[in-house]
Every structure is written in C-alpha cells, then in structure tokens.
Write a protein that holds these residues in place. Structure first.
Motif, mmCIF file in Angstrom:
data_model
loop_
_atom_site.group_PDB
_atom_site.id
_atom_site.type_symbol
_atom_site.label_atom_id
_atom_site.label_comp_id
_atom_site.label_asym_id
_atom_site.label_seq_id
_atom_site.Cartn_x
_atom_site.Cartn_y
_atom_site.Cartn_z
ATOM 1 N N ALA A 1 -13.648 43.660 4.384
ATOM 2 C CA ALA A 1 -13.032 42.373 4.005
ATOM 3 C C ALA A 1 -11.530 42.557 3.769
ATOM 4 N N ASP A 2 -11.166 43.656 3.137
ATOM 5 C CA ASP A 2 -9.751 43.919 2.890
ATOM 6 C C ASP A 2 -9.006 44.155 4.201
ATOM 7 N N ALA A 3 -9.631 44.903 5.117
ATOM 8 C CA ALA A 3 -8.995 45.159 6.409
ATOM 9 C C ALA A 3 -8.831 43.854 7.191
ATOM 10 N N ARG A 4 -9.859 43.013 7.161
ATOM 11 C CA ARG A 4 -9.781 41.718 7.863
ATOM 12 C C ARG A 4 -8.703 40.835 7.227
ATOM 13 N N ALA A 5 -8.626 40.837 5.927
ATOM 14 C CA ALA A 5 -7.592 40.046 5.244
ATOM 15 C C ALA A 5 -6.202 40.555 5.625
ATOM 16 N N GLY A 6 -6.056 41.850 5.769
ATOM 17 C CA GLY A 6 -4.772 42.407 6.200
ATOM 18 C C GLY A 6 -4.390 41.939 7.595
ATOM 19 N N HIS A 7 -5.371 41.940 8.523
ATOM 20 C CA HIS A 7 -5.103 41.461 9.889
ATOM 21 C C HIS A 7 -4.718 39.980 9.882
ATOM 22 N N LEU A 8 -5.443 39.195 9.085
ATOM 23 C CA LEU A 8 -5.126 37.769 9.010
ATOM 24 C C LEU A 8 -3.747 37.541 8.398
ATOM 25 N N ALA A 9 -3.387 38.348 7.420
ATOM 26 C CA ALA A 9 -2.070 38.209 6.793
ATOM 27 C C ALA A 9 -0.965 38.563 7.800
ATOM 28 N N GLU A 10 -1.189 39.602 8.601
ATOM 29 C CA GLU A 10 -0.201 39.956 9.628
ATOM 30 C C GLU A 10 -0.042 38.825 10.634
ATOM 31 N N TYR A 11 -1.169 38.252 11.069
ATOM 32 C CA TYR A 11 -1.118 37.134 12.007
ATOM 33 C C TYR A 11 -0.387 35.940 11.383
ATOM 34 N N ALA A 12 -0.701 35.642 10.143
ATOM 35 C CA ALA A 12 -0.049 34.508 9.464
ATOM 36 C C ALA A 12 1.452 34.758 9.317
ATOM 37 N N ASP A 13 1.836 35.988 9.019
ATOM 38 C CA ASP A 13 3.271 36.300 8.908
ATOM 39 C C ASP A 13 3.982 36.104 10.252
ATOM 40 N N ARG A 14 3.360 36.587 11.331
ATOM 41 C CA ARG A 14 3.970 36.412 12.656
ATOM 42 C C ARG A 14 4.075 34.932 13.015
#
Length: 174
Positions: free
Chosen positions: A141-154
């Motif tokens: 869940a933490d890894a997925r949240a990190g990927h989503l945060a990177e996508y949201a930042d981009r």
C-alpha cells in the motif's frame, strides 16, 4: 478674284489666330493637368510610404510579441523542469524514508517471531503469520501510494506549466 483672295487671307489669318489660341489653351491646360498629375502622384507616393511604415510597424510589433511569447514559453518550460526535478527528488527522499520504515517494520516482525509470541493463535500453515501479512499489505500500500504521489506530482507540474503557457500566449491587456 481679288475679293476672294482677300477673304481667304483674312479667313486664313483668323483661322491661324484661332489655331494659335487653341494651341496656347491646350498647352496651358496641359501644364495645369500636368501639375495635378504630379500632385496626385506625390499624394499616392506619400500614401504608399504611410502604408509601408504602418506595415513595418505592425510587422515589428508582431515580431516583438512573438519574441515575448517565445521567451515566456522558454521560461515556463525551465520552471516546469525545475519543479519536476524537485518533485522527483522529494519522491526519492520519501521513498528512501519509506524503505527505511519497511526495513524497521520487518525487523520488528522478525523480533516478534523470534520472541515466540505465545499469545498468538496458531493458524493453518497456508495462512502464514498475521504480522507478516500485515507487513506485506502495508508495504504494498505504501509503495502504491508512492507511485500515485509521483504521478500526481507530474500531473500537477504539467498542468501548472500548461496553464502558465496559456496565460503567456493571451494578450496582457485582457
């Protein structure tokens, strides 16, 4: 015959005077019209110069606006690249901290297993340790949240850059 000759000479003289007057009038009218033509040509030349000057000014204004827009777009692209790089650096730092936390959680789970937590109910062999399952779920869940945060930042950086680019292309007077 003499009368006929005298009349002829008189008629010829009158005709000659009339022709001379007509030629003089024709020449005077030609000079007057020539002056009008020169004035009209001068007015047309002045108008052409005015139009050429207006065209040159409009062309220069369009060139200056294009240069302004290009410089603005270049600045926006540079700012967006810096924001993207900063977001990626922040994401890497957050990922490193998350990895440290996952390692720490794994250590705690290993310590708990090693201590032989006797209070835990024995489950089936296929179910595995509940603490391991919880650790795995939280890690994913933490890894997925990190990927989503990177996508949201981009997406945020790209959206803001797009908005600034649009604003830069619209006239400043609006």
């Amino acid at each position: 015959m003499m009368a006929l000759t005298k009349v002829s000479w008189r008629a010829m003289g009158a005709l000659g005077v009339a022709a001379s007057l007509f030629a003089a009038g024709w020449a005077a009218n030609g000079w007057r019209m020539g002056a009008k033509i020169v004035q009209l040509e001068a007015a047309q030349a002045k108008e052409r110069e005015g139009r050429a000057g207006a065209l040159a000014a409009a062309s220069e204004a369009a060139r200056a606006e294009e240069q302004r827009r290009t410089a603005e777009q270049r600045g926006i692209a540079n700012a967006a690249a810096k924001e993207r790089d900063q977001a990626q650096a922040d994401a890497r730092a957050a990922g490193a901290i998350a990895e440290q936390l996952r390692v720490r959680v794994a250590q705690l789970a290993a310590d708990a297993r090693a201590a032989g937590n006797s209070g835990a109910a024995g489950g089936s062999a296929a179910a595995g340790d509940p603490l391991d399952v919880l650790t795995d779920v939280l890690s994913r869940a933490d890894a997925r949240a990190g990927h989503l945060a990177e996508y949201a930042d981009r997406a945020r950086v790209a959206g803001l850059a797009c908005e600034r680019s649009y604003d830069a292309l619209t006239p400043a007077a609006q």
